[in-house]
Motif scaffolding. Structure first.
Motif: not given
Length: 367
Positions: A33, A38, A325, A328, A333
């Motif tokens: 991404v 993360n 979500r 994302l 992320l």
């Protein structure tokens, strides 16, 4: 002939330990991404100069790969001791494939059946996972509302459960909370076994925040765990280490696998230590970016845990999974971890943090 794709055969058909049935393996998503925020990695890769030096070291090691590596990694341990200071030498240091293997070896040596480990949660999720994998009992003691470890409560828990291993984290993952040395000292004085102070994010602490390394001469049951995966920007090299009394290092050698640390890993880590100033050069930048992020989140009415690490825990989000979500979907992320209604974001480059801020405002309807 065996049919390895037989659909009627599964975990339930294997003689798996009962305590592992129904469990899930540790895993953070690995996705491509725009902003990977993360896993608390350092977003700044080694320079071309350092990458070239590491390549030379790896090539030299490769010329001898027909032989086993130095089983005890003495040169690397000496270099790590020099890096840590505090009067340490190679006898005080042990190294393995990431700090997770360090923690596993500690539990193999000091935990096991009919023994207990204590941790103060929310904290690093691998501590109870490794405890379970080594058949060590796990006792979770809650942190305060500010994610701190209350010294009196910690001592009381230690006296009640008599653990062979106590886990303290400073700074703590996922909250970023650092521990006062007085708390570590109180637990070490009360503990009947070893006290592991997980300092994976130590380099990111604010100036003047002490390390538990200073307690080693006073409390021989204290073990300080570190890693080169975070501030050193070497997550892909897999090198963790600890500092402790030489007797602790001797004990770990009873459970370590022979030749557990490859010649290439040792060469890469030694070379990285020679370039420590360069590798750690981004720490101050990441600290400043972290503090700016905390201020921005609070200015936008998010609740934020005080952080001494390279990540920030923020909330409160009634449906954190939905926010995760939506982030994302925008190519950002982060991590759905820690207490309910909270999310954790790693501090990245200014460009990544700009993406995160814009995406978060959109995801929470505050744009």
């Amino acid at each position: 002939m065996s049919d390895f794709g037989h659909t009627d055969f599964g975990l339930e058909d294997l003689p798996l330990r009962d305590d592992l049935r129904g469990q899930s393996p540790y895993g953070a998503p690995q996705l491509t991404v725009r902003a990977v925020l993360n896993t608390n990695e350092n977003p700044y890769p080694p320079s071309p100069r350092l990458a070239e030096a590491i390549g030379r070291a790896a090539a030299e090691a490769a010329a001898g790969l027909n032989r086993y590596p130095d089983r005890d990694a003495v040169d690397l341990r000496r270099a790590l001791a020099d890096h840590l200071g505090h009067g340490l030498d190679a006898a005080n240091v042990w190294a393995a494939n990431g700090s997770n293997e360090i923690l596993q070896q500690i539990l193999q040596a000091f935990g096991g059946p009919d023994r207990t480990a204590v941790g103060f949660e929310p904290s690093y999720s691998m501590h109870p996972i490794i405890a379970r994998g080594t058949a060590t009992g796990w006792v979770s003691v809650p942190r305060t509302a500010r994610f701190e470890v209350d010294a009196a409560d910690a001592v009381a828990a230690v006296k009640e459960h008599q653990p062979s291993v106590v886990f303290l984290t400073s700074p703590n993952n996922p909250t970023g909370t650092a521990l006062p040395l007085e708390t570590v000292e109180a637990v070490a004085a009360a503990a009947p076994g070893v006290v592991v102070v997980d300092e994976a994010y130590a380099e990111f602490r604010r100036e003047g925040t002490p390390s538990a390394l200073s307690l080693l001469p006073i409390h021989p049951n204290v073990i300080v765990s570190r890693t080169m995966s975070k501030a050193f920007a070497l997550a892909g090299a897999r090198l963790g280490y600890l500092a402790a009394h030489p007797a602790v290092v001797d004990a770990l050698q009873l459970v370590r696998l022979p030749y557990h640390l490859s010649a290439v890993t040792q060469a890469v880590a030694r070379t990285a230590l020679e370039y420590a100033d360069e590798l750690l050069g981004a720490v101050e930048t990441l600290r400043a970016e972290r503090d700016a992020l905390v201020d921005w989140l609070r200015a936008h009415d998010f609740e934020v845990a005080d952080s001494d690490a390279n990540f920030v825990l923020f909330g409160r989000l009634p449906d954190r999974s939905e926010v995760f979500r939506k982030l994302l979907e925008q190519g950002v992320l982060i991590r759905e971890v820690g207490p309910p209604e909270w999310l954790r974001v790693t501090v990245g480059t200014p460009e990544e943090m700009a993406l995160f801020r814009d995406a978060l405002l959109t995801a929470t309807g505050r744009a």
